[in-house]
Design a protein around this motif. Structure first.
Motif, PDB file in Angstrom:
ATOM      1  N   ARG A 120     -16.304  71.941   8.017  1.00  0.00           N
ATOM      2  CA  ARG A 120     -16.350  73.153   8.843  1.00  0.00           C
ATOM      3  C   ARG A 120     -14.993  73.847   8.889  1.00  0.00           C
ATOM      4  O   ARG A 120     -14.905  75.082   8.825  1.00  0.00           O
ATOM      5  CB  ARG A 120     -16.821  72.805  10.256  1.00  0.00           C
ATOM      6  N   ARG A 352     -10.309  75.847  17.462  1.00  0.00           N
ATOM      7  CA  ARG A 352     -11.690  75.361  17.450  1.00  0.00           C
ATOM      8  C   ARG A 352     -11.733  73.857  17.703  1.00  0.00           C
ATOM      9  O   ARG A 352     -12.538  73.369  18.515  1.00  0.00           O
ATOM     10  CB  ARG A 352     -12.346  75.695  16.106  1.00  0.00           C
ATOM     11  N   GLU A 353     -10.892  73.112  17.011  1.00  0.00           N
ATOM     12  CA  GLU A 353     -10.885  71.660  17.178  1.00  0.00           C
ATOM     13  C   GLU A 353     -10.464  71.269  18.585  1.00  0.00           C
ATOM     14  O   GLU A 353     -11.021  70.315  19.163  1.00  0.00           O
ATOM     15  CB  GLU A 353      -9.946  71.033  16.148  1.00  0.00           C
ATOM     16  N   GLU A 356     -13.393  71.761  20.974  1.00  0.00           N
ATOM     17  CA  GLU A 356     -14.438  70.753  20.787  1.00  0.00           C
ATOM     18  C   GLU A 356     -14.027  69.408  21.362  1.00  0.00           C
ATOM     19  O   GLU A 356     -14.879  68.652  21.853  1.00  0.00           O
ATOM     20  CB  GLU A 356     -14.762  70.627  19.300  1.00  0.00           C
ATOM     21  N   ARG A 357     -12.747  69.088  21.333  1.00  0.00           N
ATOM     22  CA  ARG A 357     -12.283  67.828  21.924  1.00  0.00           C
ATOM     23  C   ARG A 357     -12.230  67.912  23.446  1.00  0.00           C
ATOM     24  O   ARG A 357     -12.553  66.941  24.138  1.00  0.00           O
ATOM     25  CB  ARG A 357     -10.887  67.477  21.374  1.00  0.00           C
ATOM     26  N   THR A 360     -16.531  68.470  25.898  1.00  0.00           N
ATOM     27  CA  THR A 360     -17.472  67.649  25.135  1.00  0.00           C
ATOM     28  C   THR A 360     -18.848  68.291  25.057  1.00  0.00           C
ATOM     29  O   THR A 360     -19.493  68.294  24.012  1.00  0.00           O
ATOM     30  CB  THR A 360     -17.597  66.254  25.776  1.00  0.00           C
ATOM     31  N   TYR A 362     -19.914  71.662  25.792  1.00  0.00           N
ATOM     32  CA  TYR A 362     -20.046  73.009  25.225  1.00  0.00           C
ATOM     33  C   TYR A 362     -18.941  73.340  24.215  1.00  0.00           C
ATOM     34  O   TYR A 362     -18.795  74.494  23.814  1.00  0.00           O
ATOM     35  CB  TYR A 362     -20.011  74.058  26.351  1.00  0.00           C
ATOM     36  N   GLY A 363     -18.163  72.330  23.829  1.00  0.00           N
ATOM     37  CA  GLY A 363     -17.034  72.582  22.949  1.00  0.00           C
ATOM     38  C   GLY A 363     -17.424  73.183  21.613  1.00  0.00           C
ATOM     39  O   GLY A 363     -16.742  74.064  21.091  1.00  0.00           O
ATOM     40  N   HIS A 364     -18.559  72.705  21.045  1.00  0.00           N
ATOM     41  CA  HIS A 364     -18.978  73.217  19.741  1.00  0.00           C
ATOM     42  C   HIS A 364     -19.294  74.708  19.824  1.00  0.00           C
ATOM     43  O   HIS A 364     -18.874  75.491  18.959  1.00  0.00           O
ATOM     44  CB  HIS A 364     -20.198  72.442  19.252  1.00  0.00           C
ATOM     45  N   ARG A 365     -20.008  75.101  20.881  1.00  0.00           N
ATOM     46  CA  ARG A 365     -20.355  76.517  21.024  1.00  0.00           C
ATOM     47  C   ARG A 365     -19.111  77.369  21.291  1.00  0.00           C
ATOM     48  O   ARG A 365     -18.982  78.475  20.762  1.00  0.00           O
ATOM     49  CB  ARG A 365     -21.357  76.689  22.154  1.00  0.00           C
ATOM     50  N   GLY A 367     -16.053  76.656  20.364  1.00  0.00           N
ATOM     51  CA  GLY A 367     -15.295  76.722  19.113  1.00  0.00           C
ATOM     52  C   GLY A 367     -15.899  77.712  18.140  1.00  0.00           C
ATOM     53  O   GLY A 367     -15.184  78.463  17.470  1.00  0.00           O
TER      54      GLY A 367
END
Length: 511
Positions: A120, A352-353, A356-357, A360, A362-365, A367
């Protein structure tokens, strides 16, 4: 290296979809570029035109001259133009540039393991490079700029992969694309030392200092061997063809700065950087782009040491040009911007990283949202530039001049002018370059600021006087001009505000 250079090349849709979509942007830029290229690009393309036609490395007529700083690009375009003869040489150059731009972006995916990127993150870096290639004028398409950028990324990637000899070969090609490519050898050596002193970052290099010293010398030795292989082949060809290995253009560009042209240092510090990265909040540096560049810079020196090669390269490039004291041609800023754009991409990956860290759930969204906003931020000014770009603002008047000379001048006539790109490419005239780039005998006199020597000594059949290069007062001293030349026509000339001013270009013919 324990990591495979190109491991895992099967692309899931979540990767190849964004990469394919982003790859359309350079293609769109190439489509919108047109063929009113920057005049200096046509100097190189005049050599390519003659090479493709089998006339050799000449500027329309013998003898061969080394008037381009990018012999590799001239040879590459000539080869491609010879293979597709039905396509104009300048169109071939534009699309060769587009392919180099695409290669620069995709190489971060191909070498993602070398740069220690997951899929990614590699996709995000590649898309950033593809969408943010250049947010200023599109005049660099059709020139060597993106070929240099692609070869720079390839050389650094091979170096970090431990493939020193191929990296040296690519660095040699980089040097033939632009002379400052030789600085990359120093950057590679410094990066090895910096990573050794600061931290290993999971490297497979020896820990013992003696073993590391042997590794360092062996790596640098293979780099130099690859570089010297390319340089030796070129030196043999260049010395037999031109009687010299390096282009004699540096003296001309330093003289231009001494004559009052804005220097590289002046333009970089006062003008260029203000146009990078889109809108700021009250001040150019207060923008999302610059903020992410800073994040990327810190990451490169603190957490991802391999990426330190880009800021080290920037220091070498800018420092070299400042030390040389050359004139500030506007495209000299582009390598700086393109390397900063890579740091912007690294900053985007870092943010972004981090999200995400830290978050936990909603971090992906979060990022993903930051990545999309960042990409949109760089895409907007670049897309706007494509829509607004109308080619070199001097193109119309230069084409008019060429058309007039085709009717009134013989192909063997010599034409003296200070901008020789369009004149050389679109005509078959013998060109006397008043700056000496393509007329070697002029260069020593130009370096001594004797601007009238080409006319007083060579007495070319035609002289085109321009309001932007006005040496008529010096020629009129002692009545010399009236004794040898007379005005035969007045043609439209470009003006700095993009208007067209008639009666400014004055061809003067020998009596």
């Amino acid at each position: 290296m324990s990591l495979s250079v190109t491991s895992g090349l099967r692309l899931p849709f979540a990767v190849w979809g964004p990469l394919a979509a982003a790859s359309l942007f350079p293609v769109w830029c190439g489509w919108g570029q047109g063929v009113n290229l920057n005049d200096d690009a046509y100097i190189t393309l005049t050599y390519a035109k003659n090479l493709a036609a089998g006339r050799g490395f000449v500027f329309n007529h013998p003898p061969p001259t080394f008037g381009t700083t990018t012999p590799l690009f001239a040879l590459l375009v000539a080869l491609l133009a010879a293979l597709v003869r039905q396509v104009p040489v300048d169109v071939v150059a534009v699309w060769a540039t587009v392919l180099a731009w695409l290669a620069a972006g995709w190489m971060f995916w191909v070498f993602r393991r070398v740069w220690h990127l997951d899929d990614r993150s590699a996709c995000l870096v590649a898309v950033s490079v593809l969408l943010g290639g250049w947010a200023g004028p599109l005049g660099v398409l059709g020139s060597e700029v993106f070929l240099f950028h692609a070869l720079l990324i390839l050389a650094l990637s091979l170096h970090l992969a431990g493939k020193a000899f191929p990296a040296g070969i690519v660095t040699g090609l980089l040097f033939l694309t632009r002379g400052e490519g030789v600085l990359v050898l120093g950057v590679m050596g410094l990066s090895l030392g910096y990573r050794r002193f600061v931290g290993s970052e999971g490297e497979s290099e020896p820990e013992d200092w003696r073993d590391w010293g042997k590794y360092f010398l062996a790596h640098v030795g293979r780099l130099l061997a690859g570089f010297m292989l390319v340089l030796t082949v070129w030196a043999i060809y260049a010395y037999r063809t031109f009687g010299q290995v390096l282009p004699a253009t540096l003296a001309a560009k330093r003289t231009q700065a001494a004559l009052g042209w804005p220097s590289f240092t002046h333009e970089l510090l006062t003008n260029w950087w203000r146009t990078w990265g889109g809108a700021g909040v009250g001040y150019p540096l207060l923008s999302v782009w610059w903020a992410l560049v800073v994040v990327g810079l810190v990451t490169a020196f603190r957490r991802r040491l391999r990426w330190s090669v880009f800021p080290l390269w920037l220091v070498g490039y800018v420092g070299g040009y400042v030390a040389l004291g050359v004139a500030g041609y506007w495209w000299y800023q582009v390598p700086v911007f393109l390397s900063l754009q890579v740091l912007f991409a690294l900053g985007l990956v870092t943010c972004r990283e981090m999200l995400e860290r830290r978050f936990t759930r909603y971090g992906h969204r979060l990022g993903l949202a930051v990545a999309i906003c960042g990409l949109a931020w760089i895409l907007w000014p670049a897309a706007r530039a494509v829509v607004l770009y109308d080619g070199d603002w001097r193109a119309a008047s230069y084409r008019t001049l060429v058309a007039w000379l085709r009717v009134h001048a013989r192909p063997t006539d010599r034409v003296a002018f200070h901008e020789v790109g369009y004149l050389g490419f679109y005509s078959e005239q013998r060109i006397v370059d008043l700056c000496g780039l393509t007329t070697p005998e002029v260069l020593p006199h130009f370096a001594r600021r004797d601007l009238t020597w080409p006319l007083r000594t060579l007495l070319p059949e035609w002289y085109v006087a321009s309001p932007t290069w006005d040496i008529l007062p010096a020629l009129r001293e002692g009545g010399w001009l009236d004794r040898y030349y007379r005005r035969v026509a007045a043609l439209p000339a470009p003006m700095a505000d993009n208007s067209r001013f008639f009666n400014a270009l004055i061809p003067l013919k020998v009596r």
